[in-house]
Design an enzyme around this catalytic site. Sequence first.
Site, PDB file in Angstrom:
ATOM      1  N   GLU A 196       4.884  -1.884 -10.104  1.00  0.00           N
ATOM      2  CA  GLU A 196       4.237  -1.984  -8.793  1.00  0.00           C
ATOM      3  C   GLU A 196       5.349  -2.324  -7.813  1.00  0.00           C
ATOM      4  O   GLU A 196       6.075  -3.274  -7.995  1.00  0.00           O
ATOM      5  CB  GLU A 196       3.213  -3.122  -8.834  1.00  0.00           C
ATOM      6  CG  GLU A 196       2.464  -3.336  -7.552  1.00  0.00           C
ATOM      7  CD  GLU A 196       1.219  -2.469  -7.449  1.00  0.00           C
ATOM      8  OE1 GLU A 196       1.353  -1.242  -7.524  1.00  0.00           O
ATOM      9  OE2 GLU A 196       0.137  -3.041  -7.281  1.00  0.00           O
ATOM     10  N   GLY A 243       1.851  18.960 -33.530  1.00  0.00           N
ATOM     11  CA  GLY A 243       3.028  18.275 -34.060  1.00  0.00           C
ATOM     12  C   GLY A 243       4.253  18.503 -33.197  1.00  0.00           C
ATOM     13  O   GLY A 243       5.121  17.633 -33.079  1.00  0.00           O
ATOM     14  N   GLN A 294      -1.072  16.324 -27.352  1.00  0.00           N
ATOM     15  CA  GLN A 294      -2.083  16.802 -28.305  1.00  0.00           C
ATOM     16  C   GLN A 294      -2.167  18.325 -28.327  1.00  0.00           C
ATOM     17  O   GLN A 294      -2.283  18.938 -29.392  1.00  0.00           O
ATOM     18  CB  GLN A 294      -3.456  16.197 -27.953  1.00  0.00           C
ATOM     19  CG  GLN A 294      -4.575  16.610 -28.885  1.00  0.00           C
ATOM     20  CD  GLN A 294      -4.285  16.233 -30.338  1.00  0.00           C
ATOM     21  OE1 GLN A 294      -3.813  15.137 -30.603  1.00  0.00           O
ATOM     22  NE2 GLN A 294      -4.522  17.150 -31.266  1.00  0.00           N
ATOM     23  N   LYS A 350      -0.262  30.726 -31.132  1.00  0.00           N
ATOM     24  CA  LYS A 350      -1.390  31.353 -31.828  1.00  0.00           C
ATOM     25  C   LYS A 350      -1.707  30.591 -33.110  1.00  0.00           C
ATOM     26  O   LYS A 350      -0.802  30.205 -33.851  1.00  0.00           O
ATOM     27  CB  LYS A 350      -1.058  32.799 -32.161  1.00  0.00           C
ATOM     28  CG  LYS A 350      -0.998  33.691 -30.926  1.00  0.00           C
ATOM     29  CD  LYS A 350      -1.292  35.141 -31.292  1.00  0.00           C
ATOM     30  CE  LYS A 350      -1.581  35.996 -30.081  1.00  0.00           C
ATOM     31  NZ  LYS A 350      -0.575  35.924 -29.020  1.00  0.00           N
ATOM     32  N   ARG A 352       2.079   1.728  -3.468  1.00  0.00           N
ATOM     33  CA  ARG A 352       1.023   2.240  -4.374  1.00  0.00           C
ATOM     34  C   ARG A 352       0.809   3.732  -4.167  1.00  0.00           C
ATOM     35  O   ARG A 352       0.657   4.488  -5.130  1.00  0.00           O
ATOM     36  CB  ARG A 352      -0.290   1.492  -4.098  1.00  0.00           C
ATOM     37  CG  ARG A 352      -0.242   0.053  -4.520  1.00  0.00           C
ATOM     38  CD  ARG A 352      -1.483  -0.700  -4.066  1.00  0.00           C
ATOM     39  NE  ARG A 352      -1.417  -2.068  -4.526  1.00  0.00           N
ATOM     40  CZ  ARG A 352      -1.651  -3.131  -3.756  1.00  0.00           C
ATOM     41  NH1 ARG A 352      -1.974  -2.974  -2.481  1.00  0.00           N
ATOM     42  NH2 ARG A 352      -1.562  -4.349  -4.246  1.00  0.00           N
ATOM     43  N   ASP A 388       0.832  -1.214   0.000  1.00  0.00           N
ATOM     44  CA  ASP A 388       0.000   0.000   0.000  1.00  0.00           C
ATOM     45  C   ASP A 388       0.863   1.260   0.000  1.00  0.00           C
ATOM     46  O   ASP A 388       0.569   2.233  -0.697  1.00  0.00           O
ATOM     47  CB  ASP A 388      -0.939   0.006   1.221  1.00  0.00           C
ATOM     48  CG  ASP A 388      -1.987  -1.066   1.099  1.00  0.00           C
ATOM     49  OD1 ASP A 388      -2.207  -1.564  -0.023  1.00  0.00           O
ATOM     50  OD2 ASP A 388      -2.595  -1.432   2.131  1.00  0.00           O
TER      51      ASP A 388
HETATM   52  C1  LIG Z   1       5.806  13.061 -37.587  1.00  0.00           C
HETATM   53  C2  LIG Z   1       5.240  14.288 -38.247  1.00  0.00           C
HETATM   54  C3  LIG Z   1       5.366  14.432 -39.597  1.00  0.00           C
HETATM   55  C4  LIG Z   1       4.846  15.550 -40.241  1.00  0.00           C
HETATM   56  N1  LIG Z   1       4.969  15.652 -41.578  1.00  0.00           N
HETATM   57  C5  LIG Z   1       4.484  16.746 -42.235  1.00  0.00           C
HETATM   58  C6  LIG Z   1       4.576  16.897 -43.646  1.00  0.00           C
HETATM   59  O1  LIG Z   1       5.110  16.023 -44.320  1.00  0.00           O
HETATM   60  N2  LIG Z   1       4.107  18.008 -44.231  1.00  0.00           N
HETATM   61  C7  LIG Z   1       3.512  18.991 -43.497  1.00  0.00           C
HETATM   62  O2  LIG Z   1       3.100  19.978 -44.075  1.00  0.00           O
HETATM   63  N3  LIG Z   1       3.390  18.870 -42.175  1.00  0.00           N
HETATM   64  C8  LIG Z   1       3.846  17.794 -41.504  1.00  0.00           C
HETATM   65  N4  LIG Z   1       3.717  17.693 -40.140  1.00  0.00           N
HETATM   66  C9  LIG Z   1       3.125  18.795 -39.403  1.00  0.00           C
HETATM   67  C10 LIG Z   1       1.654  18.554 -39.109  1.00  0.00           C
HETATM   68  O3  LIG Z   1       0.901  18.704 -40.265  1.00  0.00           O
HETATM   69  C11 LIG Z   1       1.267  19.557 -38.030  1.00  0.00           C
HETATM   70  O4  LIG Z   1       1.988  19.185 -36.907  1.00  0.00           O
HETATM   71  C12 LIG Z   1      -0.203  19.536 -37.741  1.00  0.00           C
HETATM   72  O5  LIG Z   1      -0.899  20.132 -38.796  1.00  0.00           O
HETATM   73  C13 LIG Z   1      -0.537  20.309 -36.456  1.00  0.00           C
HETATM   74  O6  LIG Z   1      -0.045  21.609 -36.523  1.00  0.00           O
HETATM   75  P1  LIG Z   1       0.838  22.196 -35.399  1.00  0.00           P
HETATM   76  O7  LIG Z   1       1.825  21.206 -34.984  1.00  0.00           O
HETATM   77  O8  LIG Z   1       1.304  23.510 -35.800  1.00  0.00           O
HETATM   78  O9  LIG Z   1      -0.169  22.325 -34.210  1.00  0.00           O
HETATM   79  P2  LIG Z   1      -1.044  23.579 -33.840  1.00  0.00           P
HETATM   80  O10 LIG Z   1      -1.732  24.103 -35.034  1.00  0.00           O
HETATM   81  O11 LIG Z   1      -0.216  24.465 -33.004  1.00  0.00           O
HETATM   82  O12 LIG Z   1      -2.151  22.924 -32.919  1.00  0.00           O
HETATM   83  C14 LIG Z   1      -1.941  22.679 -31.562  1.00  0.00           C
HETATM   84  C15 LIG Z   1      -3.231  22.151 -30.975  1.00  0.00           C
HETATM   85  O13 LIG Z   1      -4.233  23.152 -31.107  1.00  0.00           O
HETATM   86  C16 LIG Z   1      -5.356  22.643 -31.795  1.00  0.00           C
HETATM   87  N5  LIG Z   1      -5.907  23.690 -32.655  1.00  0.00           N
HETATM   88  C17 LIG Z   1      -5.246  24.409 -33.580  1.00  0.00           C
HETATM   89  N6  LIG Z   1      -6.075  25.281 -34.162  1.00  0.00           N
HETATM   90  C18 LIG Z   1      -7.291  25.111 -33.612  1.00  0.00           C
HETATM   91  C19 LIG Z   1      -8.566  25.710 -33.831  1.00  0.00           C
HETATM   92  N7  LIG Z   1      -8.757  26.662 -34.716  1.00  0.00           N
HETATM   93  N8  LIG Z   1      -9.590  25.248 -33.092  1.00  0.00           N
HETATM   94  C20 LIG Z   1      -9.400  24.265 -32.187  1.00  0.00           C
HETATM   95  N9  LIG Z   1      -8.239  23.671 -31.951  1.00  0.00           N
HETATM   96  C21 LIG Z   1      -7.188  24.079 -32.650  1.00  0.00           C
HETATM   97  C22 LIG Z   1      -4.825  21.460 -32.573  1.00  0.00           C
HETATM   98  O14 LIG Z   1      -5.838  20.503 -32.808  1.00  0.00           O
HETATM   99  C23 LIG Z   1      -3.751  20.906 -31.664  1.00  0.00           C
HETATM  100  O15 LIG Z   1      -4.306  20.050 -30.689  1.00  0.00           O
HETATM  101  C24 LIG Z   1       4.214  16.572 -39.484  1.00  0.00           C
HETATM  102  C25 LIG Z   1       4.085  16.416 -38.105  1.00  0.00           C
HETATM  103  C26 LIG Z   1       4.599  15.287 -37.487  1.00  0.00           C
HETATM  104  C27 LIG Z   1       4.441  15.147 -35.991  1.00  0.00           C
END
Ligand SMILES: Cc1cc2nc3c(=O)[nH]c(=O)nc-3n(C[C@H](O)[C@H](O)[C@H](O)COP(=O)(O)OP(=O)(O)OC[C@H]3O[C@@H](n4cnc5c(N)ncnc54)[C@H](O)[C@@H]3O)c2cc1C
Length: 367
Positions: A362, A339, A335, A268, A242, A239
């Site tokens: 554990e 990216g 998330q 942004k 845990r 315990d």
């Molecule tokens: C392994 C990998 C490979 C990739 N390869 C490519 C590629 O080949 N070509 C390419 O162009 N891109 C590529 N990407 C980039 C990918 O397309 C972006 O990471 C993705 O579009 C998310 O954009 P961001 O990372 O800028 O996140 P952001 O736009 O900063 O978003 C962050 C969070 O905010 C949320 N969010 C954003 N805007 C809004 C909104 N208006 N309303 C509500 N929620 C919102 C998103 O859902 C997310 O949860 C790659 C990414 C990874 C991880």
Amino acid sequence: MVGFEPSEDQKLVQETVRSFAREQIRPRARDADETGEIPAALVEQAWGLGLVQGTVPEAYGGFGNELSAVTGALVAEELGWGDLSIALHILAPSLVTVPLLEFGTEAQKREVLPTYTGENFRAATAALVEPRFGFDPAEMETVAEKKNGGWILRGHKCFVPLADEAEHMLVYARTGGPGLENVGVFLVRRGTPGVEILEREKNMGIKGLRTFEVRLSDVRLPAEARLETGEAGVRRLLDRSRVALAALAVGVSRAAFEYARDYAKERKAFGVAIAQKQAIAFMVAEMAIEIDATRLLVWEAAWKLDRGEDATREAVLAKQYAAERALEITDNAVQVLGGHGYIRDHPVEMWLRNARGFATFEGLAIV
Ligand SMILES: Cc1cc2nc3c(=O)[nH]c(=O)nc-3n(C[C@H](O)[C@H](O)[C@H](O)COP(=O)(O)OP(=O)(O)OC[C@H]3O[C@@H](n4cnc5c(N)ncnc54)[C@H](O)[C@@H]3O)c2cc1C
């Protein structure tokens, strides 16, 4: 009535560990993850906080502070916030000191505790988990057989932290049929014949922490190697473990939440901070709610332990809930960063990998 206000002493400990986690641990967390090593100087610095030796009575060289699960939970949350690998490394000696303080014989305490109250960090560890499907402490395969007035241990353990340098290892083994009443806890000294430390494990997370499989082949121990636990004792140790793990999970969750919250305020998209979008705002708010809820589960279980009550139900609920929430919260933090969360420039992917471990380990952290 129940109070939620830590005592002045507890606040002081919490504040001290919080600063240490912020200034010393967090800046070294990524390196530890990348290199698989935790700097010895950092471990020594942490040792200076007295977190392990503090609860050892003065008679054995410690500071004689109260052994409190609530204080332990406050400490574990802060260390877990800093870094899980480093936290587990720093706390590893308590895997031996705490069970000894609670259930060790006078002779065991006199022999072992002074090893962990000196100027420098000395590693200790515990071997509980076994490398097989559906591990259950009440049905272990590692056995302790009574022979010629002593014990013979046979079995195979995994997730044994710092096994390569531990001065003492507490081995949990079955002394009879199934059931916690038949689990014995045995003190094994470094270098005991039959104890084989296998290769370092390659884990998905907590990469800074060295963990090992350990094979026990006819390990002969004297009768005095067994702790006086009985059924209630083993249950209490589990315990404690845990509750400590759950508190560490709260720390990891809080780290991920704070990082995601701050990022969402900065980042942004289409001209406004993503924190202003409901999809993100609700996710971040949910993280905060779950962290506070989990902390209360942890504190309740710890409080019951400190009152000497049976806390198994509360400890299991806290551990289970904390493990699930840590995974959810760290995943959501990834998330929120989109990216950017998936790449190593930010720590959230590391926290997600670390959080995944709570469902598996554990007994790794008895605080
Ligand atoms: C392994 C990998 C490979 C990739 N390869 C490519 C590629 O080949 N070509 C390419 O162009 N891109 C590529 N990407 C980039 C990918 O397309 C972006 O990471 C993705 O579009 C998310 O954009 P961001 O990372 O800028 O996140 P952001 O736009 O900063 O978003 C962050 C969070 O905010 C949320 N969010 C954003 N805007 C809004 C909104 N208006 N309303 C509500 N929620 C919102 C998103 O859902 C997310 O949860 C790659 C990414 C990874 C991880």
